[in-house]
Write a protein that holds these residues in place. Structure first.
Motif, PDB file in Angstrom:
ATOM      1  N   ASN A  22       0.786  -1.394  -0.056  1.00 50.76           N
ATOM      2  CA  ASN A  22      -0.090  -0.044   0.138  1.00 50.76           C
ATOM      3  C   ASN A  22       0.807   1.220   0.151  1.00 50.76           C
ATOM      4  OD1 ASN A  22      -2.308  -1.488   0.081  1.00 50.76           O
ATOM      5  ND2 ASN A  22      -2.414  -1.541   2.316  1.00 50.76           N
ATOM      6  N   THR A  23       2.192   1.110  -0.171  1.00 55.17           N
ATOM      7  CA  THR A  23       3.033   2.123  -0.257  1.00 55.17           C
ATOM      8  C   THR A  23       2.560   3.411   0.255  1.00 55.17           C
ATOM      9  OG1 THR A  23       2.322   2.769  -2.404  1.00 55.17           O
ATOM     10  CG2 THR A  23       4.095   1.165  -2.358  1.00 55.17           C
ATOM     11  N   SER A  24       2.386   3.509   1.527  1.00 62.44           N
ATOM     12  CA  SER A  24       1.641   4.826   2.186  1.00 62.44           C
ATOM     13  C   SER A  24       3.105   5.398   2.786  1.00 62.44           C
ATOM     14  CB  SER A  24       1.028   4.256   3.420  1.00 62.44           C
ATOM     15  OG  SER A  24      -0.165   3.770   3.064  1.00 62.44           O
ATOM     16  N   GLU A  25       3.207   6.811   2.228  1.00 62.37           N
ATOM     17  CA  GLU A  25       3.906   7.532   2.723  1.00 62.37           C
ATOM     18  C   GLU A  25       3.605   8.093   4.340  1.00 62.37           C
ATOM     19  OE1 GLU A  25       5.847  10.738   0.097  1.00 62.37           O
ATOM     20  OE2 GLU A  25       4.581   9.810  -1.219  1.00 62.37           O
ATOM     21  N   PHE A  26       4.534   8.257   5.152  1.00 62.72           N
ATOM     22  CA  PHE A  26       4.260   8.806   6.576  1.00 62.72           C
ATOM     23  C   PHE A  26       4.958  10.005   6.769  1.00 62.72           C
ATOM     24  CE2 PHE A  26       2.804   4.408   6.650  1.00 62.72           C
ATOM     25  CZ  PHE A  26       1.716   4.450   7.481  1.00 62.72           C
ATOM     26  N   ALA A  27       4.495  11.082   7.328  1.00 63.24           N
ATOM     27  CA  ALA A  27       4.942  12.294   7.686  1.00 63.24           C
ATOM     28  C   ALA A  27       5.327  11.966   9.178  1.00 63.24           C
ATOM     29  CB  ALA A  27       4.120  13.545   7.727  1.00 63.24           C
ATOM     30  N   GLY A  28       6.646  12.481   9.500  1.00 65.09           N
ATOM     31  CA  GLY A  28       7.227  12.307  10.943  1.00 65.09           C
ATOM     32  C   GLY A  28       8.207  11.154  11.000  1.00 65.09           C
ATOM     33  N   LEU A  29       8.595  10.614  10.053  1.00 65.91           N
ATOM     34  CA  LEU A  29       9.608   9.487  10.015  1.00 65.91           C
ATOM     35  C   LEU A  29      10.709  10.178   9.128  1.00 65.91           C
ATOM     36  CD1 LEU A  29       7.819   6.127   9.255  1.00 65.91           C
ATOM     37  CD2 LEU A  29       8.817   6.895  11.301  1.00 65.91           C
ATOM     38  N   GLY A  30      11.989   9.903   9.745  1.00 63.96           N
ATOM     39  CA  GLY A  30      13.205  10.345   8.880  1.00 63.96           C
ATOM     40  C   GLY A  30      13.289  11.906   9.159  1.00 63.96           C
ATOM     41  N   ASN A  31      14.320  12.425   8.325  1.00 65.31           N
ATOM     42  CA  ASN A  31      14.578  13.685   8.358  1.00 65.31           C
ATOM     43  C   ASN A  31      13.796  14.584   7.293  1.00 65.31           C
ATOM     44  OD1 ASN A  31      15.914  13.533   6.128  1.00 65.31           O
ATOM     45  ND2 ASN A  31      17.829  13.350   7.130  1.00 65.31           N
ATOM     46  N   GLN A  32      13.917  15.826   7.213  1.00 64.51           N
ATOM     47  CA  GLN A  32      13.180  16.578   5.955  1.00 64.51           C
ATOM     48  C   GLN A  32      13.579  16.090   4.653  1.00 64.51           C
ATOM     49  OE1 GLN A  32      14.159  20.599   6.597  1.00 64.51           O
ATOM     50  NE2 GLN A  32      16.378  20.431   5.851  1.00 64.51           N
ATOM     51  N   HIS A  33      14.594  15.704   4.359  1.00 65.19           N
ATOM     52  CA  HIS A  33      15.054  15.149   3.111  1.00 65.19           C
ATOM     53  C   HIS A  33      14.617  13.656   2.860  1.00 65.19           C
ATOM     54  CE1 HIS A  33      16.978  18.939   2.647  1.00 65.19           C
ATOM     55  NE2 HIS A  33      17.767  18.588   3.945  1.00 65.19           N
ATOM     56  N   SER A  34      13.941  13.037   3.803  1.00 64.44           N
ATOM     57  CA  SER A  34      13.534  11.721   3.612  1.00 64.44           C
ATOM     58  C   SER A  34      12.294  11.465   2.808  1.00 64.44           C
ATOM     59  CB  SER A  34      13.377  10.952   4.885  1.00 64.44           C
ATOM     60  OG  SER A  34      14.828  10.904   5.579  1.00 64.44           O
ATOM     61  N   LYS A  35      12.270  10.411   2.005  1.00 65.77           N
ATOM     62  CA  LYS A  35      10.936  10.192   1.535  1.00 65.77           C
ATOM     63  C   LYS A  35      10.602   8.545   2.054  1.00 65.77           C
ATOM     64  CE  LYS A  35       7.974  10.139  -2.445  1.00 65.77           C
ATOM     65  NZ  LYS A  35       7.817  10.574  -3.793  1.00 65.77           N
ATOM     66  N   VAL A  36      10.027   8.219   3.122  1.00 61.21           N
ATOM     67  CA  VAL A  36       9.836   6.933   3.582  1.00 61.21           C
ATOM     68  C   VAL A  36       8.738   6.287   3.164  1.00 61.21           C
ATOM     69  CG1 VAL A  36       9.848   5.873   5.629  1.00 61.21           C
ATOM     70  CG2 VAL A  36      11.140   7.521   5.698  1.00 61.21           C
ATOM     71  N   LYS A  37       8.800   5.066   2.774  1.00 54.87           N
ATOM     72  CA  LYS A  37       7.585   4.167   2.280  1.00 54.87           C
ATOM     73  C   LYS A  37       7.982   2.899   3.410  1.00 54.87           C
ATOM     74  CE  LYS A  37       6.368   5.996  -2.082  1.00 54.87           C
ATOM     75  NZ  LYS A  37       5.951   5.772  -3.254  1.00 54.87           N
ATOM     76  N   LEU A  38       6.492   2.280   3.645  1.00 55.22           N
ATOM     77  CA  LEU A  38       6.629   1.054   4.286  1.00 55.22           C
ATOM     78  C   LEU A  38       6.512   0.004   3.108  1.00 55.22           C
ATOM     79  CD1 LEU A  38       4.402   1.724   7.307  1.00 55.22           C
ATOM     80  CD2 LEU A  38       6.466   1.939   7.141  1.00 55.22           C
ATOM     81  N   VAL A  39       7.503  -1.033   3.409  1.00 58.68           N
ATOM     82  CA  VAL A  39       7.325  -2.194   2.542  1.00 58.68           C
ATOM     83  C   VAL A  39       7.534  -3.426   3.271  1.00 58.68           C
ATOM     84  CG1 VAL A  39       8.585  -0.950   0.613  1.00 58.68           C
ATOM     85  CG2 VAL A  39      10.148  -1.982   2.478  1.00 58.68           C
ATOM     86  N   GLU A  40       7.031  -4.416   2.571  1.00 60.03           N
ATOM     87  CA  GLU A  40       7.310  -5.927   3.302  1.00 60.03           C
ATOM     88  C   GLU A  40       8.335  -6.540   2.463  1.00 60.03           C
ATOM     89  OE1 GLU A  40       5.200  -7.705   5.123  1.00 60.03           O
ATOM     90  OE2 GLU A  40       4.014  -5.894   5.582  1.00 60.03           O
ATOM     91  N   THR A  61       7.116  -5.855   8.184  1.00 58.19           N
ATOM     92  CA  THR A  61       7.061  -4.272   7.414  1.00 58.19           C
ATOM     93  C   THR A  61       8.335  -3.517   8.061  1.00 58.19           C
ATOM     94  OG1 THR A  61       4.673  -4.521   7.680  1.00 58.19           O
ATOM     95  CG2 THR A  61       5.759  -2.330   7.329  1.00 58.19           C
ATOM     96  N   ALA A  62       8.947  -3.076   6.825  1.00 59.19           N
ATOM     97  CA  ALA A  62      10.098  -2.095   7.192  1.00 59.19           C
ATOM     98  C   ALA A  62       9.969  -0.770   6.518  1.00 59.19           C
ATOM     99  CB  ALA A  62      11.384  -2.686   6.535  1.00 59.19           C
ATOM    100  N   ALA A  63      10.690   0.267   6.984  1.00 57.46           N
ATOM    101  CA  ALA A  63      10.635   1.573   6.423  1.00 57.46           C
ATOM    102  C   ALA A  63      11.708   1.770   5.271  1.00 57.46           C
ATOM    103  CB  ALA A  63      10.711   2.499   7.574  1.00 57.46           C
ATOM    104  N   LEU A  64      11.418   2.241   4.284  1.00 56.15           N
ATOM    105  CA  LEU A  64      12.280   2.262   3.319  1.00 56.15           C
ATOM    106  C   LEU A  64      12.685   3.670   2.645  1.00 56.15           C
ATOM    107  CD1 LEU A  64      14.219   1.166   0.898  1.00 56.15           C
ATOM    108  CD2 LEU A  64      12.329   0.849  -0.525  1.00 56.15           C
TER     109      LEU A  64
END
Length: 196
Positions: A22-40, A61-64
């Motif tokens: 479901n490649t949801s992006e989550f705000a609040g993870l990483g820093n301002q330059h991160s683009k984090v997606k949850l992957v299986e 599930t892991a953050a990428l």
């Protein structure tokens, strides 16, 4: 800890054994330059002995961070296939084994200063990486090799390299073609035969 907010959903994709769930992006993870997606991903602690146990899932599930490398970003967007990603990862390993831009020269006549000690000679791993990268350059040609080394090796994006939209499209095509050839060269993909 910052509150997690769901920003957007896209359909799942698969690359390098990773299924973007479901490649949801989550705000609040990483820093301002991160683009984090949850992957299986495959569970590194999975045990076949305890298969089926609730505390022993096959996948977790892991953050990428997609901005870690442009290859990951291109794969997540569906621009690269799994075998092309594997070729890029193999190229990056060789590139890093050689020390990034190549092995430095040694001046054994110079005395070490400030307790720095002497530099280690080139290792067998570096020599092997250099030979393999030279083979890649011979296989791909200078132009294609330079694009792969900038993107997969140095981690530069196509947008950084290309000055115009046409140049960026051309560089992206060069990258895909080169990674396809490397995937065939390293056995990640069978050579495609033209239709008769």
């Amino acid at each position: 800890m910052a509150e997690l907010k769901k920003v957007r959903k896209k359909p799942g994709r698969t690359f390098k054994g990773l299924t973007v769930a479901n490649t949801s992006e989550f705000a609040g993870l990483g820093n301002q330059h991160s683009k984090v997606k949850l992957v299986e991903i495959d569970n590194p602690h999975y045990s076949k002995v305890h298969a089926g146990a609730s505390g022993n899932p096959k996948t977790v599930t892991a953050a990428l961070n997609l901005r870690e490398s442009p290859v990951a970003m291109m794969a997540a967007k569906g621009h690269l296939e799994a075998h092309q990603v594997e070729a890029a990862i193999m190229f990056r390993r060789l590139w890093e084994a050689l020390g990034g831009s190549g092995a430095g020269s040694f001046d054994y006549s110079r005395e070490p200063v400030d307790g720095g000690g002497t530099r280690e000679p080139i290792s067998d791993r570096q020599i092997d990486a250099g030979i393999q990268l030279k083979g890649c350059r011979n296989l791909l040609g200078r132009r294609h090799y330079d694009v792969v080394s900038m993107v997969a090796g140095e981690g530069r994006t196509i947008a950084e390299i290309g000055t115009s939209k046409r140049a960026r499209h051309t560089l992206a095509d060069y990258l895909k073609d080169a990674l396809e050839d490397l995937a065939v060269h390293w056995g990640f993909q069978k050579r495609k035969t033209p239709p008769k």
